[in-house]
Design an enzyme around this catalytic site. Sequence first.
Site, mmCIF file in Angstrom:
data_model
loop_
_atom_site.group_PDB
_atom_site.id
_atom_site.type_symbol
_atom_site.label_atom_id
_atom_site.label_comp_id
_atom_site.label_asym_id
_atom_site.label_seq_id
_atom_site.Cartn_x
_atom_site.Cartn_y
_atom_site.Cartn_z
ATOM 1 N N ASN A 46 0.847 -1.184 0.000
ATOM 2 C CA ASN A 46 0.000 0.000 0.000
ATOM 3 C C ASN A 46 0.886 1.239 0.000
ATOM 4 O OD1 ASN A 46 0.639 -0.752 2.755
ATOM 5 N ND2 ASN A 46 -0.954 0.628 3.495
ATOM 6 N N GLU B 295 -3.102 -4.732 -2.863
ATOM 7 C CA GLU B 295 -3.669 -5.680 -3.827
ATOM 8 C C GLU B 295 -3.710 -5.077 -5.226
ATOM 9 O OE1 GLU B 295 -6.063 -6.232 0.074
ATOM 10 O OE2 GLU B 295 -4.914 -4.670 -0.922
ATOM 11 N N CYS C 25 -10.232 -4.715 0.561
ATOM 12 C CA CYS C 25 -11.354 -3.777 0.629
ATOM 13 C C CYS C 25 -12.303 -4.038 -0.545
ATOM 14 C CB CYS C 25 -10.840 -2.330 0.613
ATOM 15 S SG CYS C 25 -10.229 -1.763 -0.999
#
Length: 133
Positions: A41, A54, A84
């Site tokens: 991230n 991701e 998410c």
Amino acid sequence: MYKEIIKKAIDAKAKSYSPYSKFSVGAAVITEDGVMYSGCNIENAAYTPTICAERTAIFKAISEGNRIIKKIAIIGSTKDTFPCGVCRQVIREFQSEDMEIIVANSLEDYKVFKLEELLPYSFGPDKLKKESD
């Protein structure tokens, strides 16, 4: 095979740029042809330009011409870090039929899911009517 992709996600997590949330996440994907890509991230002071681990891993694969994801492993700063909603939709776009999502806490502690378990009744490219139809 799970330990190799989880290790790659752990290594990616160490590269996280998360000075605002202090929530580091790493991810790794294996494409249909067996190539592995990783991502972390990356936060931004403006918040909205932030990108999840991701999507970083998936977009790296896509940018290299690999469009089918067979496996994705995710490891975060807390136990059982799931993707998410936005990441689940991106995963849906590029998943193989037998794709696995590995939610890892360590090399030995992980769970394996199918996307249908995390995103039931999903919308994807197969739902779009072709112009020639």
